[in-house]
Structures are given as C-alpha cells and as structure tokens.
Design an enzyme around this catalytic site. Structure first.
Site, PDB file in Angstrom:
ATOM      1  N   LYS A  66       0.839  -1.212   0.000  1.00  0.00           N
ATOM      2  CA  LYS A  66       0.000   0.000   0.000  1.00  0.00           C
ATOM      3  C   LYS A  66       0.872   1.260   0.000  1.00  0.00           C
ATOM      4  CE  LYS A  66      -2.442  -0.867   3.799  1.00  0.00           C
ATOM      5  NZ  LYS A  66      -2.105  -2.251   4.097  1.00  0.00           N
TER       6      LYS A  66
ATOM      7  N   CYS B 217     -12.614   2.301  16.303  1.00  0.00           N
ATOM      8  CA  CYS B 217     -11.510   1.347  16.237  1.00  0.00           C
ATOM      9  C   CYS B 217     -10.643   1.306  17.489  1.00  0.00           C
ATOM     10  CB  CYS B 217     -10.680   1.548  14.976  1.00  0.00           C
ATOM     11  SG  CYS B 217      -9.499   2.870  14.993  1.00  0.00           S
ATOM     12  N   MET B 218     -10.457   2.429  18.174  1.00  0.00           N
ATOM     13  CA  MET B 218      -9.496   2.409  19.272  1.00  0.00           C
ATOM     14  C   MET B 218     -10.105   2.667  20.651  1.00  0.00           C
ATOM     15  SD  MET B 218      -7.102   1.499  17.668  1.00  0.00           S
ATOM     16  CE  MET B 218      -6.285   1.192  19.209  1.00  0.00           C
TER      17      MET B 218
ATOM     18  N   MET C 103      -8.528  -4.923  16.164  1.00  0.00           N
ATOM     19  CA  MET C 103      -9.988  -4.820  16.110  1.00  0.00           C
ATOM     20  C   MET C 103     -10.739  -6.045  16.644  1.00  0.00           C
ATOM     21  SD  MET C 103     -10.153  -1.897  15.399  1.00  0.00           S
ATOM     22  CE  MET C 103      -8.611  -1.043  15.261  1.00  0.00           C
TER      23      MET C 103
ATOM     24  N   GLY D 219      -5.164   1.210  14.564  1.00  0.00           N
ATOM     25  CA  GLY D 219      -5.525   1.027  13.162  1.00  0.00           C
ATOM     26  C   GLY D 219      -5.059   2.147  12.267  1.00  0.00           C
ATOM     27  N   GLN D 220      -5.391   3.369  12.629  1.00  0.00           N
ATOM     28  CA  GLN D 220      -5.161   4.481  11.715  1.00  0.00           C
ATOM     29  C   GLN D 220      -3.868   5.223  12.057  1.00  0.00           C
ATOM     30  OE1 GLN D 220      -9.090   6.301  10.335  1.00  0.00           O
ATOM     31  NE2 GLN D 220      -9.537   5.806  12.461  1.00  0.00           N
TER      32      GLN D 220
HETATM   33  S1  SF4 Z   1       2.519   2.359   7.558  1.00  0.00           S
HETATM   34 FE1  SF4 Z   1       1.249   0.539   7.300  1.00  0.00          FE
HETATM   35  S2  SF4 Z   1       0.349   0.789   5.262  1.00  0.00           S
HETATM   36 FE2  SF4 Z   1       2.107   2.157   5.360  1.00  0.00          FE
HETATM   37  S3  SF4 Z   1       3.838   0.971   4.518  1.00  0.00           S
HETATM   38 FE3  SF4 Z   1       3.851   0.724   6.759  1.00  0.00          FE
HETATM   39  S4  SF4 Z   1       2.712  -1.141   7.080  1.00  0.00           S
HETATM   40 FE4  SF4 Z   1       2.195  -0.481   5.010  1.00  0.00          FE
END
Ligand code: SF4
Ligand code: SF4
Ligand code: SF4
Lengths: 756, 184
Positions: free
Chosen positions: A83, A172-173, A339, A376-377
C-alpha cells in the site's frame, strides 16, 4: 498518471531495488540512487496504517514519482508494504476533488471557496441560533493530522460550544483507550516497537497482523527467524496469513474468548508462573463494583477451569493449558491486539483481561514485555486520543468533565471557559442516531466516509439525507459525499504539512512537497476560515502556519503524561519522530513508561516510589489494576435462524473504504472485489461452490456477494473484507456498542448464507 | 485499469512476433508459452484434436478463454488463456471440457493446466524488500501451491501448482512478477 508508463516501470523497478533488504542498496542511503533521474527525496510518513512507516517521497519535475521506505526510520528500516509503495499514484487519482461544490436542486454545482464557506457559515450559525450549539456536530478521523483535529476541536468545543465532536477512532481504538485507562490509569502503551526484538513470546489476539499491520509483522517474522525459540501464540477465530509464524493457534468462537483469558490467568497462578512479588508491590484487584483481595480474585478465577473455557469458546482444553504455559514460561512476553478485541461489546473488558496476564506475571515495564495495542489508523493515537478528538476529551489527554482541564484549555484557546460544556457530547453511534432523529441538524465530516464505515450503515443514511451535511474530502465521490449538501476539496497527503502520531507514541512530521491539486486547501485552514466566517475572527486569525497550530498544541501537553514540549517542528523535521514523553528539546524521548528513563517516573519522589522500579503513576499508589470481569459473550450470538458468526476485516492491499487504494490499478488487481470466506465443510453442506454468488443475511440487511470457499474461517463462521461500497459489509454489521467505550461490535454478529 | 489491460495485451501479443514454427523444433524455453484451457493431454495432442469449434470459449462462465489471433503462432486459431487478463478458476464442473466434443479437452487431464507458476525474483516486490503477498493470498491452493517460505518470501510448489494463473492475474505489479510458464 504523473509519470509515463515507461518511467513508471523504471522507477518502480529502481525503487523496488532500492528497497531491497540485505543489499548495499538499502533505501534512504546516503548515495542517491536516482542521480540520473534528478529525483528529490523528502522524508515523510506513510498515509495508511497505524504502524507509521517512514517513507521517502521522490519528487521529479514537480511531481511525486516514487515512494520508498526510509532506511533511517527505526520503525520500518526501509521496508514498506505494498500500500505504502503505491502511495504516489493516489495523489494523481482521477477521483481527486479539486473544487468546492454546493448541491443545488439535487445536483452538485461548482462554486467559489467564498460562496461555499459563506454558505456553510450561514447555515451553521442559523442552526446554532435556532436550535442551540448541540444541534451541530463534527465527525473527524484518525487519518487527519493532529493540527487538523486540533482546529476542529477548538471550533466546535471551544467556539461553537458543543461537545458533539467525534472521530472514527471511536470505531476502532476506543476500547483500547478504555482498557489502558482502567488497567493503568493512562492511555496508550507503556512499551514500544523496540520490545519486539527483545520478546521471547508473542500473544497475537484478535489481530491479523500480517495484513493489518504488515511491517510490525515483518519485524516479528525476522525476529523469529533469527531466534527460532521465540514462541508465537495466536488467538483468532480465523486462520489468516499471520499463521505463517504460529506455534499455537486457538480458534475461539467469535466473541467468546474472555473465558480463555481468565482460564489462562488461573493456570498461570496455579502453576506458579505468577510473579508474586510484582503483584504484591504493583497491583490491586477489582471487579465491576469493588476492590478485591488477591485471594478473592483467585476465588473469582475458580470458575474458569480450562474445561469451562473450552466449553464456552470451543477451544480444546489442552490448547488453553498450552497457551497459558507458553505465556507463563517465556521470560518476556508481548501481547498485541487490534480490532478483534476492540470492536466488541465487551472490548474494554477484553483489553483488561489481556493486560491482567502481564500484571500477574510481571511481564510489563521490562524490555520485551508489554501489552501493546496496535492502532488502526495513522494518527488515531496522535490526533484523536492525544489531541482529544472525541466527545468527552480535550487536548492532551484531558477530559471535558474536569473543570481544571476546561480552564487550562479555554485559556490557551482564548475562549471563555463557559463555552466548553462539562458534559460529554454524543459518541459516534449516538451522534448519527441524533442525526436520524433530527436532534442534530448540521454536521461537518472531515476525512472519513461514515456512510460506508458505520456499523449497520444503511440505518444512518436517513439522517445524512435529511440534515445539512458538509463533507471535506480529497476524493469524490464517496458513499458519504452522495449525502452532502456541500463538499470541500481537501489537500491530500504530501500537499500539506503536519504531524502523525503512531501506535508506539511516536510523533512524526510530514512535509508539504506539492501544491494542493486544483483549488484544494488544507483542512486546518478550511476550518480556520470557516471559524472566522462564523464570527470567531479573534480566535482563529492568528493561525498562519501549521507550526503555529502545532506549537499551541504542544504548549497544552506541557507537564502532561504525553508531554510533547520537546517535539518542536524544528526537531521533528530532522528526526525520525519522537516518542513522548519528551519534555524538552534536549530530551531523547521515552522508550518505556512507568520505569527508569521515563522522565515522569524519574521525577517522582523517592518516598512515593518507595524503592519500586515501576510505578503506574496514573493510578493511586502507582498500582495497576487486575480486573475480575465477567465473561460475557457477543451481543448477537448465533442461533437456529442465523447460525453463522460473521466477522469483517481488512486485506493487506486495501485501506478502509477504498477512496485511496481503489484508485491504484495494481492494488485493485490484487484484490478486485469483495467475497465472503466460507469453510469448505459449510460450503459443501449448503451446496455452495467457489465463486458462486451467495446471499449473506443478518437481521439488518442482506448482501449478494461472491463465495470464496477456503479453509480460513472456522466451521460456522464467515468473513467479509469490508472495503467495497458495492459489496458493503456494513449493511450487515451490528451497531450494538460497548457500554464503556461506545465502540460498536463490528467483529461479531449472527448471519445466514445461501446460494443466490 | 482498462488502459493498462489494453496495453499489456498488446505487448503480450507482440511477444509472439518472435514466432514459433514447429513445436518440436524449438526448445521449450526458447518459445513463448501459451496457456491452454484445462483438460489438455499434451500440447501436440491438443493441436491435433481441437477443431476450433470454440464451444469452450462460449461456455466458460468467467470469460477466461479467448482465441489466439497471432497468425504466425503455432496455436493460431486455438483457444487459449491470457492469465494476466483473466485466469482459469478451475470450475468444479468444467463447463469448457463438458462443451468440448472433439476430445481436445478431457476430464481426466483436468487436474492442472499445461503450465506452472514461476516468480521473477528480480522484479517481485517481496524479493525486493516490500511486504507483498497478493499472489499467495489469491492462490486457491494458498499455503500449498504458493506459500510464504521461512525466509518470508513467496515460493511456488510446482508439484501442487495447477497453472490456473490466478496469481499472475492478481500480482500487484503492473507487469506481473509471477507468471505461468512451461512445466519443468
Ligand atoms: S505504515 Fe502501514 S500501510 Fe504504510 S507501509 Fe507501513 S505497514 Fe504499510
Ligand atoms: S475451468 Fe472454468 S474458468 Fe477454467 S477455462 Fe474451464 S470454464 Fe473457464
Ligand atoms: S503478487 Fe507479485 S509482486 Fe507481490 S509477492 Fe506475488 S509475485 Fe511478488
């Protein structure tokens, strides 16, 4: 696309080569790898997950042409997941929103910024005048920068005067926050990623780390490769790619794992793995009503024999015993969860029970030991938990209920303290409920997509349809912009500067390397200008730069547990982030809280510490709490009518509601559409073949989706990745929430499935 | 997306310009690989028996089978699969084979296709230090045919790989780093 195809292939290959591990070409090296390409590299942070990987943004001819991992960033040491690697493509997505629009006669029309902001200011002021400040609301995001959330906080809580100021970290948190507060007295983990390489044992519970926190997983894998004795225990109802490293996997029925954690605690004490001295010095016991003695806690545990836990959870007795011994025998242990634990009606309790194991064995506060919640974020910790972006919080771990906190914040904001209401506002589910009922008449939504991401989503479309909705977004359309009356184009990552604070208390700076696309503007300044137009000129006109906002924010952290006073822009621009507390510019930041080296611990008086090496200063007498919580199951257990337990989750290649990753052809190709995973035995019994269209149904809705017959979910469970609007999993999920954290139970509901 | 697909299709066919005359004359590794529908006993056998009725093309529910249109290709006019665009999902009831009357496709040979997946380790993101496992997660025989080895890298088990091409289809590189090619 910003680069030609050939150039892309060249840069991808080169960047890929640059990212290779174990070669001299490690990324971020001193020698520029793209000398011939005259690429300029800027240190930044990945836009996606809470791991917080450092990236280098490659700019060429005024365009971002490549991304690579930052070798000098201690979190990812040059690694990235796929990603992050494709981030540059998202900047130039065709779906970027480039000008403000107002919906006129059901259609969006391009308008000027002046018209848009005047219109919103007028509407908001009208609503405020006619119905009071609580008829307005703000819904933000753990992906917004700290500066952005700070501005929203000030505008809504400090100026407009409503605490209806929330953010998606509630989804989420919040349970992790509740868990840390009740167990340790203060939010956020004691340890950091550095503990990974020193841990002998990992308990991964309710986390598919390999897909949701890939680079943390990568670190665990590498650590285990080098140290084959490292043991990994997984507790998860589903087999996932994380199983690659599992030594033991417990598959509880979704929502029924609390008894397992209690049973593990019982075995740990009975078999002598408890650290009795640690317990004596540093721990108190409580149940939901009162304090307990250690003896009473042991009594409470008596019910949780491995046999009982096995009956409740469906996990074999021997596995529960093995798991407890694995945890007990390891010299150091780290538990990680996300989660699967937080998104539960008993999320806070589940958090407590994990921490119990660490407190009973004294596996906390030492290198390689921690109860470590994976966020998560990317900025859920930094912007929202620390920044105070929820309806009961104020900046720097303050709460609206506390008069002193209100005063301190009002002073810095330059607003009368009476503006800040002492009563918490509406939490996320309640907020959208109030929108449905018409109690909230105007909402400002920033950097998030609730029409798709709320649990039981379709229920909340009514309010979004009927009330006045402003959406500030970088992308258009989204499920939420459909309901908007006004959309405001927001500058995207790399087009604005600001700070993200990741899972390990680390705040990192992101530079602006591009001008915002089209007429897009920085969210914080949109809010500032809106505030000025609403009549708060004096309060907002002073913010000229991102640094102005940051400086004001860190002044509020002075003397707090998350002291960021030393994390100035000047310093953050140079360093790969700083872990708080970092009380002064010459302070290196803190590896571990509550022990030597933590400036707050170090400053405690000796008579307070009484020779103790660890002191949980968020709790009376510095003693953490071991909780005797009942082992309640999920809100909606399976029954004859709905015999399957449905879980939703993520895949590695995509992020949340696809507004970003859905614009990258490579990521779309990797996982092009949603599917429901079903166990081969269940599929056979129902006559479902791989790739058949099936109908998944819950009490809230039904979804036509492709079946993926695969040996990942346990018999009796289903799994759907939730990213796609077209196959919206949240039509099915339940909006029941944890009474403590108000976090909804996305992870468990009852469902049935049949061939379409 | 469509743009990408078109481009790569073109380049795919361009590869055939270095054409193949006679299967037996050219060493396998010197000619380009053609992925055939499932149920093929051997490439020679298929070339002899297939009468180009295109019933398999018509019947495949996933539109996986297309027709080779490269005039100087040995497989010109024959049904084939371009996994990068659409792989074979190995339907349990094999509509393609059921539709084939000439005997070119036979159920007894349906266990695997005429190729096997191979990773181009120079280009694969995972071999270049990135955390990618799109192919492994996509593989219907995940952890068997395609798995993450102890070094944390994707690896093919040619014994188990069916050559369906789903990995090639879902590889997260614009030009797939994993491809179906000749069986060893
Ligand atoms: S912060 Fe998360 S989404 Fe971004 S490169 Fe690292 S592991 Fe992948
Ligand atoms: S097995 Fe199914 S997907 Fe594969 S070619 Fe035959 S009909 Fe198409
Ligand atoms: S999907 Fe492609 S790039 Fe990713 S690991 Fe597999 S072969 Fe490598």
């Amino acid at each position: 696309m910003g680069v030609t195809r050939r150039e892309f292939i060249k840069t991808t290959a080169a960047a890929a080569a640059a990212a290779s591990i174990g070669t001299t070409l490690l990324p971020g090296g001193v020698k520029p790898l793209f000398a011939e390409n005259d690429m300029e590299w800027h240190k930044s942070v990945c836009r996606f997950c809470g791991v917080g990987c450092g990236v280098l943004i490659g700019v060429k001819n005024g365009k971002v042409a490549a991304i690579r991992g930052d070798k000098f960033n201690t979190i990812n040491k040059g690694h990235l997941c796929v990603k992050g690697f494709y981030l540059h493509k998202i900047i130039y997505a065709k779906t970027r929103l480039t000008h403000p629009m107002i919906k006129k006669n059901g259609k969006f029309e391009k308008v000027s910024w002046d018209e848009a902001l005047n219109f919103v200011a007028k509407k908001f002021n009208e609503i405020r005048k006619a119905h009071g400040p609580d008829a307005l609301a703000f819904y933000g995001s753990g992906q917004a920068e700290t500066e952005e959330t700070y501005m929203a906080n000030k505008l809504f809580k400090g100026c407009i005067g409503t605490n209806n100021m929330e953010g998606n970290p509630r989804l989420c948190m919040a349970s992790a926050v509740g868990g840390y507060l009740t167990s340790f007295g203060l939010d956020e983990p004691a340890g950091t990623y550095e503990d990974i390489e020193q841990a002998e044992m990992f308990m991964l519970i309710g986390t598919n780390t390999a897909e949701a926190h890939p680079i943390v997983f990568e670190r665990i894998v590498r650590h285990k490769m080098k140290n084959p004795n490292v043991k990994i225990l997984i507790i998860d109802p589903r087999k996932t790619p994380t199983d690659q490293v599992a030594d033991l996997h417990l598959f509880p029925k979704p929502g029924w794992d609390l008894a397992i954690l209690h049973a593990m605690a019982r075995i740990i004490i009975k078999e002598g793995y408890a650290d009795e001295q640690f317990i004596k010095d540093n721990v108190v016991f409580k149940d939901n009503k009162k304090n307990l003695t250690y003896e009473q806690y042991k009594q409470f545990l008596e019910k949780f024999t491995p046999e009982y836990a096995s009956k409740v959870s469906g996990v074999p007795v021997e596995d529960i015993v093995k798991a407890a011994r694995m945890f007990g025998q390891a010299k150091t242990a780290m538990s990680m969860w996300t989660m699967g634990i937080n998104q539960r009606t008993r999320g806070v309790w589940a958090n407590n029970l994990i921490t119990n194991l660490h407190l009973l064995t004294g596996k906390i506060g030492k290198p390689g030991c921690d109860s470590f919640s994976l966020t998560g974020q990317p900025n859920a910790c930094g912007g929202v938990r620390e920044g105070g972006g929820l309806c009961h919080l104020l900046p720097a771990h303050r709460v609206v209920k506390n008069p002193k906190h209100r005063e301190e914040v009002a002073k810095v904001w330059g607003v009368p303290v009476s503006n800040i209401q002492p009563k918490p506002g509406k939490h996320t589910v309640a907020m959208f409920e109030a929108l449905n009922k018409g109690e909230i008449k105007g909402i400002y939504i920033m950097c998030t997509n609730p029409a798709q991401s709320l649990p039981n989503a379709s229920k909340y479309w009514k309010g979004l349809k009927e009330q006045f909705v402003v959406v500030a977004e970088s992308f258009f359309p989204t499920a939420t912009t459909k309901f908007a009356d006004v959309v405001l184009p927001a500058a995207f990552w790399a087009e604005k500067e600001g700070v993200y604070g990741c899972t390990e208390r680390r705040s990192q700076y992101m530079p602006k390397v591009l001008e915002p696309m089209g007429e897009a503007r920085w969210d914080a300044f949109i809010l500032r200008d809106l505030g000025i137009r609403m009549g708060f000129k004096k309060e907002f006109e002073k913010y000229k730069t991102a640094e102005d906002i940051w400086n004001e924010y860190i002044s509020l952290t002075k003397g707090r547990d998350l002291d960021l006073s030393g994390a100035t822009y000047r310093r953050l621009k140079k360093e790969r982030g700083l872990r708080w507390p970092v009380p002064s510019e010459d302070h290196p930041g803190t590896y571990k809280r509550y022990v030597k080296g933590d400036p707050i611990f170090d400053e405690l008086s000796e008579e307070k510490k009484k020779g103790r090496w660890i002191y949980f200063y968020g709790k009376p007498e510095g003693k953490a709490v071991v909780w005797a919580r009942p082992d309640k199951g999920p809100e909606e257990p399976t029954d004859e009518e709905f015999p399957f337990a449905l879980s939703t989750g993520r895949v590695l290649e995509h992020w949340h509601t696809l507004t970003m990753t859905g614009t990258v052809p490579e990521l779309n190709r990797a996982v092009p559409k949603a599917y429901v995973e079903i166990n081969p035995e269940d599929a056979k019994a129902l006559g479902i073949a791989n790739k058949d269209q099936v109908i998944v149904e819950t009490r809230r809705g039904q979804l036509k989706i492709e079946a993926r017959v695969i040996n990942r979910p346990k018999k009796g469970t289903l799994f759907i990745p939730w990213h796609w609007e077209e196959w919206m999993a949240n039509i099915l999920t339940i909006d029941a929430f944890d009474p403590g954290s108000k976090e909804p139970e996305y992870k468990v509901c009852a469902a049935r499935i049949r061939k379409a | 997306m469509t743009q990408t697909a078109k481009l790569s299709r073109k380049s795919f066919f361009q590869n055939f310009l270095s054409a193949i005359r006679e299967l037996s004359q050219v060493e396998a590794n010197q000619r380009n690989f053609i992925l055939l529908p499932p149920g093929v006993a051997s490439e020679e056998n298929f070339l002899q028996l297939c009468n180009e009725c295109y019933q398999c093309v018509a019947q495949c529910p996933h539109l996986a089978i297309c027709v080779c249109r490269q005039q100087d290709n040995l497989f010109y006019g024959k049904p084939m699969i371009v996994a990068h665009e659409q792989p074979c999902y190995l339907c349990s009831d094999f509509p393609c084979i059921a539709a084939c009357e000439s005997g070119a496709l036979q159920l007894e040979h349906s266990g695997s296709l005429n190729g096997v997946a191979k990773i181009d380790t120079e280009r694969c993101l995972a071999f270049n230090g990135l955390f990618c496992r799109a192919c492994v997660n996509a593989c219907p025989l995940m952890d068997e045919a395609l798995f993450i080895n102890s070094a944390g890298l994707p690896q093919v088990n040619p014994e188990k790989c069916t050559g369906c091409g789903i990995c090639e289809n879902q590889c997260s590189m614009e030009q797939p780093a994993i491809k179906i090619t000749f069986k060893a």
